[in-house]
Design an enzyme around this catalytic site. Structure first.
Site, mmCIF file in Angstrom:
data_model
loop_
_atom_site.group_PDB
_atom_site.id
_atom_site.type_symbol
_atom_site.label_atom_id
_atom_site.label_comp_id
_atom_site.label_asym_id
_atom_site.label_seq_id
_atom_site.Cartn_x
_atom_site.Cartn_y
_atom_site.Cartn_z
ATOM 1 N N GLU A 45 0.824 -1.205 0.000
ATOM 2 C CA GLU A 45 0.000 0.000 0.000
ATOM 3 C C GLU A 45 0.861 1.259 0.000
ATOM 4 O OE1 GLU A 45 -3.081 0.408 -0.531
ATOM 5 O OE2 GLU A 45 -3.684 -1.694 -0.507
ATOM 6 N N TYR A 128 -5.893 6.543 4.831
ATOM 7 C CA TYR A 128 -6.093 5.568 3.740
ATOM 8 C C TYR A 128 -5.351 4.269 4.021
ATOM 9 C CZ TYR A 128 -5.579 2.931 -0.471
ATOM 10 O OH TYR A 128 -5.574 1.880 -1.359
ATOM 11 N N ASP A 146 -9.693 4.894 -2.708
ATOM 12 C CA ASP A 146 -8.625 5.429 -3.550
ATOM 13 C C ASP A 146 -9.274 6.048 -4.788
ATOM 14 O OD1 ASP A 146 -9.421 3.274 -5.096
ATOM 15 O OD2 ASP A 146 -7.406 2.415 -5.303
ATOM 16 N N CYS A 205 -19.139 -0.732 -19.455
ATOM 17 C CA CYS A 205 -20.392 -0.857 -18.705
ATOM 18 C C CYS A 205 -21.143 -2.138 -19.040
ATOM 19 C CB CYS A 205 -21.277 0.356 -18.971
ATOM 20 S SG CYS A 205 -20.550 1.926 -18.450
ATOM 21 N N CYS A 208 -20.206 -4.848 -16.578
ATOM 22 C CA CYS A 208 -20.046 -4.442 -15.179
ATOM 23 C C CYS A 208 -21.080 -5.137 -14.301
ATOM 24 C CB CYS A 208 -20.193 -2.930 -15.051
ATOM 25 S SG CYS A 208 -20.063 -2.337 -13.341
ATOM 26 N N CYS A 214 -26.327 1.207 -11.481
ATOM 27 C CA CYS A 214 -25.515 2.408 -11.708
ATOM 28 C C CYS A 214 -26.362 3.543 -12.281
ATOM 29 C CB CYS A 214 -24.369 2.080 -12.663
ATOM 30 S SG CYS A 214 -23.285 3.486 -13.002
#
Length: 348
Positions: A45, A128, A146, A205, A208, A214
């Site tokens: 990270e 974070y 993020d 999309c 997805c 969405c």
């Protein structure tokens, strides 16, 4: 009101499509009871901050091969860690990496705290990273946000408030979706979704797992999101890098101050970086200017370095810096901008 995105649909997608990474435990291994090492999640990270997965992999593998545990890293020489970090940029992260490793080794018997609050008490760990290690290493229901997650949330909710103003809004949206069950896999699933399907340009999309939930897909605005405030134009700073080589092949290098840009790194002695750099050679010599400039872009500015070279006799003492014998010198130990100057000088 639109129904919330079905978390299980995303987890099912992740079980089939999780990216393979050297620090990651696969969904099947995690379900079998295998847990990731907190040290490796933390290290990955820190390396991944403002750096791509592709760029980090080789550095991560080199670090974990050389320093396989946090106590090994804590015992490392500062110069060795800074040299191994060269090329990843943002060198304050490398300094904080060592501070954190030593705090874990000395104050926590080499064991990372298992709570977000405990992790936040360590030097160099911010919200974070604390959330990411808590979720991924310890499977705690912490919200990890993020750039990928911000993009997914903005599109999922058709949120048009521009970044960075939208950060608290998008974080709240992400928090509302974070599940109690499998939060570590979920955190990685949202990031993978943003990295592979809900991409900045031309999101896929059609495949997805969250398409029907969405709002931006329904509104036809996915490709426009997230909105961002106009970027400020980066200024350009100028400087001089002096590359002096002794007749026996030794190079004159100088370690930069611990604080500031490239802090603690070995590099070429040079001038300050600003609008009108002043001549400040580190040793008396006949300096030759290389025709090309070394150019590099940092987060907040562009840098253009004039590169000057000189060959000096054995008995000439430097005003600052130290000569490093040729067998002990490796350009790969230098930060990227210093390597660019070296490449110009050696070819001149």
């Amino acid at each position: 009101m639109r129904d919330p995105a079905p978390v299980q649909d995303l987890l099912d997608w992740y079980d089939r499509n999780a990216r393979r990474m050297p620090w990651r435990i696969s969904p099947s291994d995690r379900s079998a009871g295998i847990r990731p090492a907190p040290y490796r999640i933390w290290l990955s990270e820190v390396m991944l901050q403002q750096t791509t997965v592709a760029a980090v992999k080789s550095y991560y593998e080199a670090f974990t091969s050389r320093w396989p545990t946090v106590t090994d890293l804590a015992a490392a020489e500062d110069a060795d860690v800074m040299a191994a970090w060269a090329g990843l940029g943002y060198y304050a992260r490398a300094r904080n990496l060592l501070k954190c490793a030593r705090a874990v080794a000395e104050d926590h018997a080499g064991v990372f705290p298992e709570t977000r609050e405990g992790l936040l008490s360590l030097p160099g760990i911010g919200p974070y990273t604390a959330a990411a290690v808590s979720a991924i290493a310890f499977d705690l229901p912490e919200t990890v946000v993020d750039g990928n997650v911000e993009r997914v949330m903005a599109r999922l909710h058709d949120e048009h408030t521009p970044l960075p103003t939208a950060k608290p809004i998008l974080t709240q949206m992400a928090t509302a979706l974070t599940p109690q069950d499998r939060p570590g896999d979920y955190a990685q699933a949202v990031m993978d979704l943003g990295a592979t399907i809900c991409t900045p340009r031309k999101p896929a999309c059609g495949i997805c797992p969250w398409r029907t939930a969405c709002a931006a897909w329904e509104a036809g605005t996915a490709a426009e999101l997230p909105k961002k405030l106009p970027k400020k134009r980066k200024p350009t700073r100028l400087g001089i890098a002096y590359l002096a080589r002794r007749v026996d092949g030794a190079w004159l290098l100088e370690r930069r101050p611990d604080k500031g840009l490239l802090g603690g790194m070995l590099g070429w002695p040079g001038s300050d970086w600003g609008e009108t750099p002043q001549e400040d050679p580190p040793i008396r010599a006949e300096w030759r200017e290389v025709p090309a400039e070394a150019r590099h872009t940092f987060t907040h500015f562009h840098l253009r370095l004039t590169v000057k070279t000189a060959l000096v006799p054995m008995d000439r003492a430097p005003l600052r810096g130290t000569f490093v014998e040729s067998p002990d010198f490796s350009p790969t130990d230098l930060p990227t901008v210093m390597r660019k100057a070296y490449d110009l000088a050696k070819d001149a």
